[in-house]
Scaffold this active site. Structure first.
Site, PDB file in Angstrom:
ATOM      1  N   ARG A  49       0.830  -1.217   0.000  1.00 51.96           N
ATOM      2  CA  ARG A  49       0.000   0.000   0.000  1.00 51.96           C
ATOM      3  C   ARG A  49       0.859   1.259   0.000  1.00 51.96           C
ATOM      4  O   ARG A  49       0.438   2.323  -0.434  1.00 51.96           O
ATOM      5  CB  ARG A  49      -0.984  -0.009   1.185  1.00 51.96           C
ATOM      6  CG  ARG A  49      -1.958   1.159   1.175  1.00 51.96           C
ATOM      7  CD  ARG A  49      -3.262   0.917   1.954  1.00 51.96           C
ATOM      8  NE  ARG A  49      -3.114   0.070   3.113  1.00 51.96           N
ATOM      9  CZ  ARG A  49      -2.479   0.419   4.243  1.00 51.96           C
ATOM     10  NH1 ARG A  49      -1.958   1.627   4.359  1.00 51.96           N
ATOM     11  NH2 ARG A  49      -2.382  -0.429   5.238  1.00 51.96           N
ATOM     12  N   TYR A 101     -17.946  14.426 -17.260  1.00 50.41           N
ATOM     13  CA  TYR A 101     -18.168  13.057 -16.778  1.00 50.41           C
ATOM     14  C   TYR A 101     -19.031  13.053 -15.512  1.00 50.41           C
ATOM     15  O   TYR A 101     -18.655  13.623 -14.495  1.00 50.41           O
ATOM     16  CB  TYR A 101     -16.812  12.395 -16.519  1.00 50.41           C
ATOM     17  CG  TYR A 101     -16.936  10.932 -16.190  1.00 50.41           C
ATOM     18  CD1 TYR A 101     -17.394  10.033 -17.144  1.00 50.41           C
ATOM     19  CD2 TYR A 101     -16.613  10.458 -14.928  1.00 50.41           C
ATOM     20  CE1 TYR A 101     -17.510   8.692 -16.843  1.00 50.41           C
ATOM     21  CE2 TYR A 101     -16.728   9.112 -14.629  1.00 50.41           C
ATOM     22  CZ  TYR A 101     -17.183   8.240 -15.595  1.00 50.41           C
ATOM     23  OH  TYR A 101     -17.311   6.912 -15.297  1.00 50.41           O
ATOM     24  N   ASP A 170      -9.633  17.711 -15.800  1.00 52.51           N
ATOM     25  CA  ASP A 170      -9.779  16.312 -16.235  1.00 52.51           C
ATOM     26  C   ASP A 170      -9.411  16.277 -17.713  1.00 52.51           C
ATOM     27  O   ASP A 170     -10.112  16.833 -18.553  1.00 52.51           O
ATOM     28  CB  ASP A 170     -11.220  15.835 -15.994  1.00 52.51           C
ATOM     29  CG  ASP A 170     -11.405  14.351 -16.318  1.00 52.51           C
ATOM     30  OD1 ASP A 170     -10.712  13.851 -17.228  1.00 52.51           O
ATOM     31  OD2 ASP A 170     -12.258  13.710 -15.669  1.00 52.51           O
ATOM     32  N   LYS A 195      -8.788   4.855 -20.315  1.00 55.31           N
ATOM     33  CA  LYS A 195      -9.127   5.179 -21.699  1.00 55.31           C
ATOM     34  C   LYS A 195      -7.866   5.110 -22.568  1.00 55.31           C
ATOM     35  O   LYS A 195      -7.288   4.058 -22.669  1.00 55.31           O
ATOM     36  CB  LYS A 195      -9.805   6.550 -21.743  1.00 55.31           C
ATOM     37  CG  LYS A 195     -10.907   6.739 -20.667  1.00 55.31           C
ATOM     38  CD  LYS A 195     -12.152   5.904 -20.909  1.00 55.31           C
ATOM     39  CE  LYS A 195     -13.105   5.865 -19.723  1.00 55.31           C
ATOM     40  NZ  LYS A 195     -13.540   7.146 -19.204  1.00 55.31           N
TER      41      LYS A 195
END
Ligand SMILES: *Cc1c(COP(=O)(O)O)cnc(C)c1O
Length: 368
Positions: A49, A101, A170, A195
């Site tokens: 982590r 989005y 974004d 994407k």
């Protein structure tokens, strides 16, 4: 010696230039949740982590493209969430795109607003005229997904800077090869690497990039404490995709431009949007700030039924959501509740040969 070559060349040789004799030339997947760490911690790896060598290599690769510090996440939404949770507190005011989005707004409505963050939605095309007084953070998305409006990033950044607002862009629709929000004055760039960056529709990933260490430190802390870490296997697939990013983006952009050009003026189509088209309302701003116009073309057919028929008949478009993959895909965005007409189609170009994709698209428009 500093390397004078382009970011893509430096990305491709990031590893080959540093390994020693006998080491693998390809990026190894280090699948380990824990690391040999006797005695007091010495700053090397000790737990998954907190850090993983495969993930860090991919962060460095994206950092070369962004020319910034990069923190990788297991999805675009977790990257966006990290910025919200790292920087917003009860009583803060923030601006968010009203037409980008939808899950970014859904996260704010479900989690941040109930905790006392004041959220105001602004249309992408109106962002440069918005009032930033007292605004802690603003999230823009340009071109917006799926409507493909744009805002002038440099103009928005100038307003944000004078108001002391953290400007977050974004950049998923464009990708950093086509548009560089950090160069234009944004403080933070976020992306769904799901994407174009990964590019093969096989993983989810995302990243946050910034040249401001003070803004990145709480993002890194949030990732460590919330545990939103990407697996080394997915990081490897993202690395694999990044190696062909430039080739894929060039072809997908060429496909989108060719389809937009072929559809413009076609009487079967209305509401055509592509920022690369000279007649598009977004073109003047897009041309100033973009080097390529992205893989998405949007347009309307006369009804939902006509749109679904087009998608079903199209031999080179998958009936699927998302974009930035090697296969073209198309969908009716009304099915997700986007504020668009019933016959609105988001057409996401893949890397098929241009002539094939244009011919198939025009043929699918013909009624059977
Ligand atoms: C897909 C997408 C996201 C979310 O990414 P996930 O990896 O699906 O969480 C965020 N912003 C934009 C513009 C997107 O297209």
């Amino acid at each position: 010696m500093t390397n004078p070559y382009s970011p893509i060349s430096r990305l491709l040789h990031h590893r080959t230039q540093r390994i020693s004799k006998g080491e693998p030339a390809a990026l190894p997947i280090i699948a380990s949740s824990t690391f040999h760490q006797p005695g007091d911690p010495d700053g090397t790896h000790f737990y998954g982590r907190n850090g993983n060598p495969t993930v860090e290599e991919v962060e460095e690769e994206i950092g070369i493209i962004e020319d910034a510090d990069v923190v990788l996440f297991p999805s675009g939404m977790s990257a966006i969430a990290s910025v919200f949770y790292a920087h917003l507190r009860p009583g803060d005011r923030m601006l968010v795109h009203s037409d980008g989005y939808y899950n970014a707004r859904a996260l704010l409505a479900a989690q941040l607003e109930p905790m006392g963050v004041h959220v105001q939605a602004v249309a992408t095309a109106d962002f440069a005229a918005a009032d930033f007084t007292g605004v802690k953070l603003a999230l823009i998305e340009t071109p917006s997904n799926p409507g493909l409006d744009v805002c002038d990033i440099a103009a928005v950044a100038a307003k944000a800077k004078s108001a002391g607002t953290i400007l977050v862009a974004d950049n998923t629709t464009a990708s950093p090869l086509c548009q560089r929000p950090l160069d234009l004055g944004a403080d933070i760039s976020v992306m769904a690497d799901t994407k174009a960056m990964a590019g093969h529709s096989d993983i989810l990933a995302g990243h946050v990039a910034s040249r401001n260490g003070a803004l990145m430190a709480p993002v890194r802390t949030w990732r460590r404490l919330a545990g939103a870490v990407v697996s080394p296997f997915d990081a490897y697939l993202l690395h694999r995709g990044l190696e062909t990013l430039e080739l894929r983006v060039a072809r997908a952009n060429a496909n989108a431009m060719a389809i937009a050009t072929a559809l413009s003026g076609d009487p079967r189509v209305s509401g055509l949007r592509y920022p690369g088209l000279a007649g598009d309302p977004a073109h003047a701003v897009a041309r100033r700030q973009m080097k390529g116009y992205g893989p998405i073309v949007s347009f309307c057919l006369e009804s939902r039924e006509a749109a679904e028929g087009f998608i079903e008949r199209h031999p080179l478009a998958a009936a699927a959501t998302s974009f930035g993959g090697v296969h073209s895909s198309a969908e009716c965005r009304i099915r997700w509740g986007d504020r668009v007409p019933a016959g609105f189609i988001r057409f996401a170009c893949g890397v098929e040969p241009v002539a094939d994709l244009v011919a198939a698209t025009l043929a699918a428009l013909d009624k059977p």
